[in-house]
Design a protein around this motif. Structure first.
Motif, PDB file in Angstrom:
ATOM      1  N   GLN A  60       0.838  -1.189   0.000  1.00 51.84           N
ATOM      2  CA  GLN A  60       0.000   0.000   0.000  1.00 51.84           C
ATOM      3  C   GLN A  60       0.875   1.242   0.000  1.00 51.84           C
ATOM      4  N   GLU A  61       0.260   2.358  -0.329  1.00 52.90           N
ATOM      5  CA  GLU A  61       1.004   3.612  -0.358  1.00 52.90           C
ATOM      6  C   GLU A  61       1.406   4.001   1.058  1.00 52.90           C
ATOM      7  N   ASN A  62       2.660   4.343   1.225  1.00 52.46           N
ATOM      8  CA  ASN A  62       3.162   4.692   2.552  1.00 52.46           C
ATOM      9  C   ASN A  62       2.746   6.105   2.950  1.00 52.46           C
ATOM     10  N   GLU A  63       2.558   6.281   4.253  1.00 51.46           N
ATOM     11  CA  GLU A  63       2.160   7.578   4.788  1.00 51.46           C
ATOM     12  C   GLU A  63       2.963   7.850   6.053  1.00 51.46           C
ATOM     13  N   TYR A  64       3.278   9.127   6.282  1.00 50.49           N
ATOM     14  CA  TYR A  64       4.135   9.498   7.403  1.00 50.49           C
ATOM     15  C   TYR A  64       3.582  10.773   8.054  1.00 50.49           C
ATOM     16  N   LEU A  65       3.334  10.707   9.366  1.00 50.07           N
ATOM     17  CA  LEU A  65       2.786  11.852  10.089  1.00 50.07           C
ATOM     18  C   LEU A  65       3.651  12.181  11.304  1.00 50.07           C
ATOM     19  N   ALA A  66       3.694  13.472  11.641  1.00 47.35           N
ATOM     20  CA  ALA A  66       4.275  13.940  12.900  1.00 47.35           C
ATOM     21  C   ALA A  66       3.124  14.470  13.745  1.00 47.35           C
ATOM     22  N   LEU A  67       3.047  14.042  15.007  1.00 48.26           N
ATOM     23  CA  LEU A  67       1.922  14.400  15.868  1.00 48.26           C
ATOM     24  C   LEU A  67       2.424  14.853  17.235  1.00 48.26           C
ATOM     25  N   TYR A  68       1.733  15.813  17.826  1.00 53.43           N
ATOM     26  CA  TYR A  68       2.031  16.267  19.186  1.00 53.43           C
ATOM     27  C   TYR A  68       1.170  15.451  20.149  1.00 53.43           C
ATOM     28  N   GLU A 108       4.906  14.223  26.901  1.00 47.46           N
ATOM     29  CA  GLU A 108       4.237  14.850  25.763  1.00 47.46           C
ATOM     30  C   GLU A 108       5.248  15.119  24.658  1.00 47.46           C
ATOM     31  N   GLY A 109       4.734  15.519  23.500  1.00 51.86           N
ATOM     32  CA  GLY A 109       5.626  15.942  22.440  1.00 51.86           C
ATOM     33  C   GLY A 109       5.538  15.115  21.180  1.00 51.86           C
ATOM     34  N   LEU A 110       6.614  15.150  20.415  1.00 52.30           N
ATOM     35  CA  LEU A 110       6.637  14.598  19.062  1.00 52.30           C
ATOM     36  C   LEU A 110       6.598  13.074  19.047  1.00 52.30           C
ATOM     37  N   ILE A 111       5.664  12.541  18.268  1.00 50.64           N
ATOM     38  CA  ILE A 111       5.603  11.112  17.980  1.00 50.64           C
ATOM     39  C   ILE A 111       5.314  10.980  16.487  1.00 50.64           C
ATOM     40  N   LEU A 112       5.933  10.014  15.842  1.00 51.62           N
ATOM     41  CA  LEU A 112       5.714   9.790  14.416  1.00 51.62           C
ATOM     42  C   LEU A 112       4.773   8.615  14.218  1.00 51.62           C
ATOM     43  N   LEU A 113       3.962   8.683  13.172  1.00 48.17           N
ATOM     44  CA  LEU A 113       3.068   7.590  12.807  1.00 48.17           C
ATOM     45  C   LEU A 113       3.279   7.249  11.342  1.00 48.17           C
ATOM     46  N   THR A 114       3.169   5.967  11.020  1.00 49.42           N
ATOM     47  CA  THR A 114       3.381   5.532   9.649  1.00 49.42           C
ATOM     48  C   THR A 114       2.731   4.175   9.428  1.00 49.42           C
ATOM     49  N   ASN A 115       2.710   3.728   8.183  1.00 47.96           N
ATOM     50  CA  ASN A 115       2.351   2.350   7.859  1.00 47.96           C
ATOM     51  C   ASN A 115       3.538   1.654   7.202  1.00 47.96           C
ATOM     52  N   ASP A 116       4.712   2.263   7.314  1.00 47.22           N
ATOM     53  CA  ASP A 116       5.941   1.770   6.710  1.00 47.22           C
ATOM     54  C   ASP A 116       6.820   1.152   7.800  1.00 47.22           C
ATOM     55  N   GLY A 117       6.820  -0.171   7.865  1.00 43.97           N
ATOM     56  CA  GLY A 117       7.561  -0.858   8.912  1.00 43.97           C
ATOM     57  C   GLY A 117       9.060  -0.667   8.827  1.00 43.97           C
ATOM     58  N   GLU A 118       9.598  -0.584   7.613  1.00 41.74           N
ATOM     59  CA  GLU A 118      11.037  -0.384   7.459  1.00 41.74           C
ATOM     60  C   GLU A 118      11.447   1.002   7.950  1.00 41.74           C
ATOM     61  N   PHE A 119      10.614   1.991   7.688  1.00 39.41           N
ATOM     62  CA  PHE A 119      10.839   3.355   8.177  1.00 39.41           C
ATOM     63  C   PHE A 119      10.870   3.349   9.706  1.00 39.41           C
ATOM     64  N   VAL A 212      13.130  15.936  12.145  1.00 42.44           N
ATOM     65  CA  VAL A 212      11.703  16.265  12.302  1.00 42.44           C
ATOM     66  C   VAL A 212      11.492  17.012  13.616  1.00 42.44           C
ATOM     67  N   GLN A 213      11.004  18.239  13.514  1.00 41.58           N
ATOM     68  CA  GLN A 213      10.799  19.101  14.674  1.00 41.58           C
ATOM     69  C   GLN A 213       9.329  19.109  15.099  1.00 41.58           C
ATOM     70  N   LEU A 214       9.110  19.234  16.409  1.00 37.44           N
ATOM     71  CA  LEU A 214       7.745  19.435  16.911  1.00 37.44           C
ATOM     72  C   LEU A 214       7.205  20.762  16.395  1.00 37.44           C
ATOM     73  N   GLY A 215       8.075  21.760  16.364  1.00 36.42           N
ATOM     74  CA  GLY A 215       7.723  23.053  15.781  1.00 36.42           C
ATOM     75  C   GLY A 215       6.506  23.693  16.416  1.00 36.42           C
ATOM     76  N   SER A 216       5.599  24.172  15.579  1.00 34.66           N
ATOM     77  CA  SER A 216       4.434  24.924  16.053  1.00 34.66           C
ATOM     78  C   SER A 216       3.186  24.060  16.221  1.00 34.66           C
ATOM     79  N   LEU A 217       3.334  22.740  16.160  1.00 38.59           N
ATOM     80  CA  LEU A 217       2.173  21.870  16.347  1.00 38.59           C
ATOM     81  C   LEU A 217       1.561  22.089  17.730  1.00 38.59           C
ATOM     82  N   SER A 218       0.247  22.133  17.789  1.00 39.89           N
ATOM     83  CA  SER A 218      -0.460  22.201  19.064  1.00 39.89           C
ATOM     84  C   SER A 218      -0.732  20.782  19.552  1.00 39.89           C
ATOM     85  N   GLN A 219      -1.069  20.638  20.823  1.00 38.98           N
ATOM     86  CA  GLN A 219      -1.337  19.317  21.373  1.00 38.98           C
ATOM     87  C   GLN A 219      -2.482  18.643  20.614  1.00 38.98           C
ATOM     88  N   GLY A 220      -2.236  17.398  20.187  1.00 34.89           N
ATOM     89  CA  GLY A 220      -3.230  16.645  19.438  1.00 34.89           C
ATOM     90  C   GLY A 220      -3.224  16.924  17.949  1.00 34.89           C
TER      91      GLY A 220
END
Length: 239
Positions: A60-68, A108-119, A212-220
């Motif tokens: 499937q197509e891989n997806e990558y997210l950064a979340l607070y 709290e803070g930066l967590i990454l989400l993906t469907n790419d196991g190798e990543f 990958v920076q947390l940057g200006s992301l708000s909680q959630g």
């Protein structure tokens, strides 16, 4: 061309590599109608039928997210948790994603989400030495000797010595804020490290994973990773 079963599952977004290995060992994967429990099994993706929980596993197509991740939210896929989960913070059409590594419920803070196991494997395996940066509020200030001790290594168990680099400290009326970097980050490692120095962690926030920076992301809040951010990790695999 043949590929190891756990690698195929991981690349198809079933989960991180170690999770896929556990699925195989528990007998939750079948190939061409036969349950497979042996690690190292080779499959031919174009002709073999790999089934997980009643559904055929396909690329499937891989997806990558950064979340607070806010405090009180857990990094868990179990639905019976009494806490809200990280994946509950993203839309239903992205529920196939999984979190990369963990932050404990009190952090709290930066967590990454993906469907790419190798990543996920690249970021979490210590051999790739991905640097993570944290902001830590302590109840007392750090001395120069304690900063040097942290860099040299603090034993937090019989088997593990925690190493970190203190980038800077900011004094407060009571305590201080510490910015530090470390590579591995085992379970509650930062809290255990400061506990050994008789410090209490009042608050802990992850600011960065690699580039990958947390940057200006708000909680959630979350955002997709840029092509440059994804490429940084992908290149490490090739090297």
């Amino acid at each position: 061309m043949g590929v190891r079963l756990h690698k195929f599952l991981s690349e198809c977004g079933v989960g991180a590599r170690r999770w896929c290995e556990a699925l195989i060992e528990r007998g939750e994967i079948s190939v061409n109608g036969c349950v497979v429990t042996k690690l190292g099994t080779i499959v031919e993706p174009e002709c073999d039928s790999v089934i997980f929980r009643g559904k055929r596993v396909v690329p499937q197509e891989n997806e990558y997210l950064a979340l607070y991740k806010p405090i009180g939210v857990v990094c868990s896929c179990k639905k019976d948790s009494k806490y809200q989960r990280v994946i509950d913070l993203i839309p239903e059409n992205k529920k196939r994603l999984f979190h990369v590594g963990r932050l404990d419920v009190d952090s709290e803070g930066l967590i990454l989400l993906t469907n790419d196991g190798e990543f996920s494997h690249i970021i979490t395996h210590p051999s790739f030495e991905i640097v993570k940066e944290y902001q830590v509020w302590l109840n007392t200030r750090l001395t120069k000797e304690e900063v040097d001790c942290i860099a040299s290594g603090v034993p937090i168990s019989d088997e593990h010595i925690a190493h970190a680099i203190v980038k800077k400290t900011e004094p407060l009326k009571k305590g201080c804020v510490v910015y530090l970097e470390l590579v591995e980050g085992k379970n509650r490692e930062i809290r255990k490290l400061f506990g050994r120095l008789h410090k209490k962690v009042l608050r802990l926030r992850r600011l960065r994973i690699g580039p990958v920076q947390l940057g200006s992301l708000s909680q959630g809040q979350y955002r997709p990773l840029t092509e440059e951010e994804v490429s940084f990790f992908k290149k490490m695999k090739k090297e």
